[in-house]
Design a protein around this motif. Sequence first.
Motif, PDB file in Angstrom:
ATOM      1  N   GLY A 155       0.825  -1.245  -0.118  1.00 25.35           N
ATOM      2  CA  GLY A 155      -0.130   0.018   0.176  1.00 25.35           C
ATOM      3  C   GLY A 155       0.754   1.222  -0.042  1.00 25.35           C
ATOM      4  O   GLY A 155       2.088   1.210   0.395  1.00 25.35           O
ATOM      5  N   THR A 165      -0.820   6.447   2.177  1.00 22.60           N
ATOM      6  CA  THR A 165      -1.162   7.923   1.808  1.00 22.60           C
ATOM      7  C   THR A 165      -1.592   8.576   3.034  1.00 22.60           C
ATOM      8  O   THR A 165      -0.946   9.572   3.333  1.00 22.60           O
ATOM      9  CB  THR A 165      -2.305   7.966   0.827  1.00 22.60           C
ATOM     10  N   ARG A 166      -2.571   8.038   3.957  1.00 22.10           N
ATOM     11  CA  ARG A 166      -2.937   8.633   5.039  1.00 22.10           C
ATOM     12  C   ARG A 166      -1.988   9.021   6.184  1.00 22.10           C
ATOM     13  O   ARG A 166      -2.037   9.854   6.836  1.00 22.10           O
ATOM     14  CB  ARG A 166      -4.377   7.864   5.707  1.00 22.10           C
ATOM     15  N   LEU A 167      -1.211   7.888   6.191  1.00 20.94           N
ATOM     16  CA  LEU A 167      -0.081   8.072   7.379  1.00 20.94           C
ATOM     17  C   LEU A 167       1.025   9.222   7.059  1.00 20.94           C
ATOM     18  O   LEU A 167       1.428   9.860   8.004  1.00 20.94           O
ATOM     19  CB  LEU A 167       0.574   6.679   7.582  1.00 20.94           C
ATOM     20  N   GLN A 177       3.633  -6.824  -6.083  1.00 21.21           N
ATOM     21  CA  GLN A 177       2.158  -6.947  -6.888  1.00 21.21           C
ATOM     22  C   GLN A 177       2.064  -6.312  -7.909  1.00 21.21           C
ATOM     23  O   GLN A 177       2.773  -5.567  -8.551  1.00 21.21           O
ATOM     24  CB  GLN A 177       1.051  -6.325  -5.806  1.00 21.21           C
ATOM     25  N   PRO A 224      -1.143   0.321  -7.130  1.00 22.24           N
ATOM     26  CA  PRO A 224      -0.895  -1.037  -6.849  1.00 22.24           C
ATOM     27  C   PRO A 224      -2.370  -1.620  -7.238  1.00 22.24           C
ATOM     28  O   PRO A 224      -3.327  -0.915  -6.932  1.00 22.24           O
ATOM     29  CB  PRO A 224      -0.679  -0.869  -5.470  1.00 22.24           C
TER      30      PRO A 224
HETATM   31  P1  UTP Z   1      -4.792   0.174   2.941  1.00 20.81           P
HETATM   32  O1  UTP Z   1      -6.145  -0.038   2.060  1.00 20.81           O
HETATM   33  O2  UTP Z   1      -5.248   0.546   4.348  1.00 20.81           O
HETATM   34  O3  UTP Z   1      -3.940   1.290   2.387  1.00 20.81           O
HETATM   35  O4  UTP Z   1      -4.002  -1.250   3.188  1.00 20.81           O
HETATM   36  P2  UTP Z   1      -2.499   1.813   2.828  1.00 20.81           P
HETATM   37  O5  UTP Z   1      -1.889   1.739   1.615  1.00 20.81           O
HETATM   38  O6  UTP Z   1      -2.144   0.989   3.868  1.00 20.81           O
HETATM   39  O7  UTP Z   1      -3.139   3.086   3.253  1.00 20.81           O
HETATM   40  P3  UTP Z   1      -3.694   4.411   2.409  1.00 20.81           P
HETATM   41  O8  UTP Z   1      -5.055   3.831   2.178  1.00 20.81           O
HETATM   42  O9  UTP Z   1      -2.826   4.866   1.064  1.00 20.81           O
HETATM   43  O10 UTP Z   1      -3.695   5.563   3.300  1.00 20.81           O
HETATM   44  C1  UTP Z   1      -4.363  -2.174   3.887  1.00 20.81           C
HETATM   45  C2  UTP Z   1      -3.109  -3.251   3.931  1.00 20.81           C
HETATM   46  O11 UTP Z   1      -2.947  -3.575   2.618  1.00 20.81           O
HETATM   47  C3  UTP Z   1      -1.849  -3.464   1.850  1.00 20.81           C
HETATM   48  C4  UTP Z   1      -1.381  -2.264   2.754  1.00 20.81           C
HETATM   49  O12 UTP Z   1       0.139  -2.304   2.709  1.00 20.81           O
HETATM   50  C5  UTP Z   1      -1.812  -2.599   4.070  1.00 20.81           C
HETATM   51  O13 UTP Z   1      -0.938  -3.543   4.869  1.00 20.81           O
HETATM   52  N1  UTP Z   1      -1.939  -3.053   0.371  1.00 20.81           N
HETATM   53  C6  UTP Z   1      -3.069  -2.171   0.208  1.00 20.81           C
HETATM   54  C7  UTP Z   1      -1.361  -3.688  -0.496  1.00 20.81           C
HETATM   55  O14 UTP Z   1      -0.388  -4.403   0.001  1.00 20.81           O
HETATM   56  N2  UTP Z   1      -1.469  -3.392  -1.584  1.00 20.81           N
HETATM   57  C8  UTP Z   1      -2.398  -2.616  -2.168  1.00 20.81           C
HETATM   58  O15 UTP Z   1      -2.815  -2.395  -3.265  1.00 20.81           O
HETATM   59  C9  UTP Z   1      -3.048  -1.939  -1.077  1.00 20.81           C
END
Ligand code: UTP
Length: 477
Positions: free
Chosen positions: A108, A111-113, A187, A212
């Motif tokens: 992921g 973005t929010r963090l 991924q 992703p």
């Molecule tokens: P989130 O949907 O909470 O996204 O992912 P994020 O990237 O952590 O945060 P934002 O939304 O951009 O703020 C939940 C989990 O799924 C993984 C993230 O790394 C996190 O562990 N994830 C999410 C992936 O591995 N791939 C993705 O395409 C999306």
Amino acid sequence: MKTIPEVILNELTTYGQSHLLKFWDEINPAQQKDLVAEIAAIDWSIIGELISGKSSDTSNLVDVAAMQPPVAVRSDGEGVSWTIQDAIEAGEKALSAGEVAAVMVAGGQGTRLGFKHPKGMYPIGPISGRSLFQVFADRLRAINRRYEVEVPLYLMTSEATHAETLRYFSDHEYLGLSPSSVRIFKQGTMPAIDATTGRCLLSSKSSLALSPDGHGGTLAALENSGSLNDARLRGIKHLAYIQVDNPLAQLCDPALLGHHLLAKSEMTTQVVKKRYPLERVGNVVRVGDRVHIVEYSDLPESIAQQTGSDGELRFWAGNIAVHILDLHFLDRCLGQVTALPFHRALKAVEHLDAEGAQVKPDEPNAIKFERFIFDLLPRAENALVVEAKPELAFAPVKNATGSEVDTPELAKQAICKLHRQWLRGAGVKVDETTKIEINPRFALDPSEVATRTHDLMHIAEDRYFDCESPEKLSNLH
Ligand code: UTP
């Protein structure tokens, strides 16, 4: 590269995307090569179907009227004919037999963090400052030691997090894990599409606006990276799946594994009781004999508010993205193209306009496509739902410091609170204001804490229990 490869040209023409080559003559040969590689990596027939609406994300849509609360193993063990102890024993047997692998998704964009590195590198240890990656590596090392195995770790990254994650692991000696048992793989990506024209967006003259493909990309990425094959060769039967951003996730928890095994489930999901009706978590529900997850945004408010005769929320089960998946089930799903549909999300995406000028939209302008791993649940036979107490299993790190929920600070507080309880359970007096952090290599669970803290009476200061020997500990009180 001067001329555009014909196959690329034909494909883009077929799908109405030849504008992606508009700046071909302005970019250098290396950039041309990169652009061709990006275009070649995309499955244009899927994109074509998504744009035309032929392939939609409605295949897993739940009929709200048919929705029932899930049948679940509750946190006190109610709901099934076996006991929690039976489950622990079954799970421990599978772990000792080397049948379990760990899957952690860390692709992921966080973005929010707003942390400028992969989220897994976030220093979450309240005292130690250990990263999320290190916390889970320590847990796996403790599990390996206890069950005398080497649980393989399949770690999914993305274009955004791969290079830095790889460097982090190699710079830190694979965090103490054996490199031969860690596979770090990327991924897939999906292009963002202009919401009005259906055309893929460029992020520069030589690259597409890619992101992703969601945590549901795990299945394809596990297969394409050879990880599923590695698992097959090792005799793995069950994959314990977590997201990197929940430091309390009980990776490879014997009880969860055991419930999964005793229920002969193909996919098991751990849930927590929602704190309030409209909490922004996926709702785990049942339709007939199938388990589904309904996004909070798709659950009508009136239904979310419903309560049972006991006053509890009727739809109480919140998804925390901790799953056990059987390898044979994943093998079956690999052959089903529709197993993981793409979901659409309208987002603001930076891009180049037709003249090559950078555009930074304030309003959502583009559609992004993502897959969700939990869409596999309705496909699983005997899918099982197991409740965990949130204070033991859920402390997500999603939002930046200062937000009201799911911040690193709250996660650190949750870790300290849990570890204070573990010590108190072992008969140690712990002042409420102290920060306590226990490395899983010191103790994996409360009963191990009890065996390692005999001589400890009272803790009045912050304390990190690293991997010290009990002898050393006795000097600490
Ligand atoms: P989130 O949907 O909470 O996204 O992912 P994020 O990237 O952590 O945060 P934002 O939304 O951009 O703020 C939940 C989990 O799924 C993984 C993230 O790394 C996190 O562990 N994830 C999410 C992936 O591995 N791939 C993705 O395409 C999306």
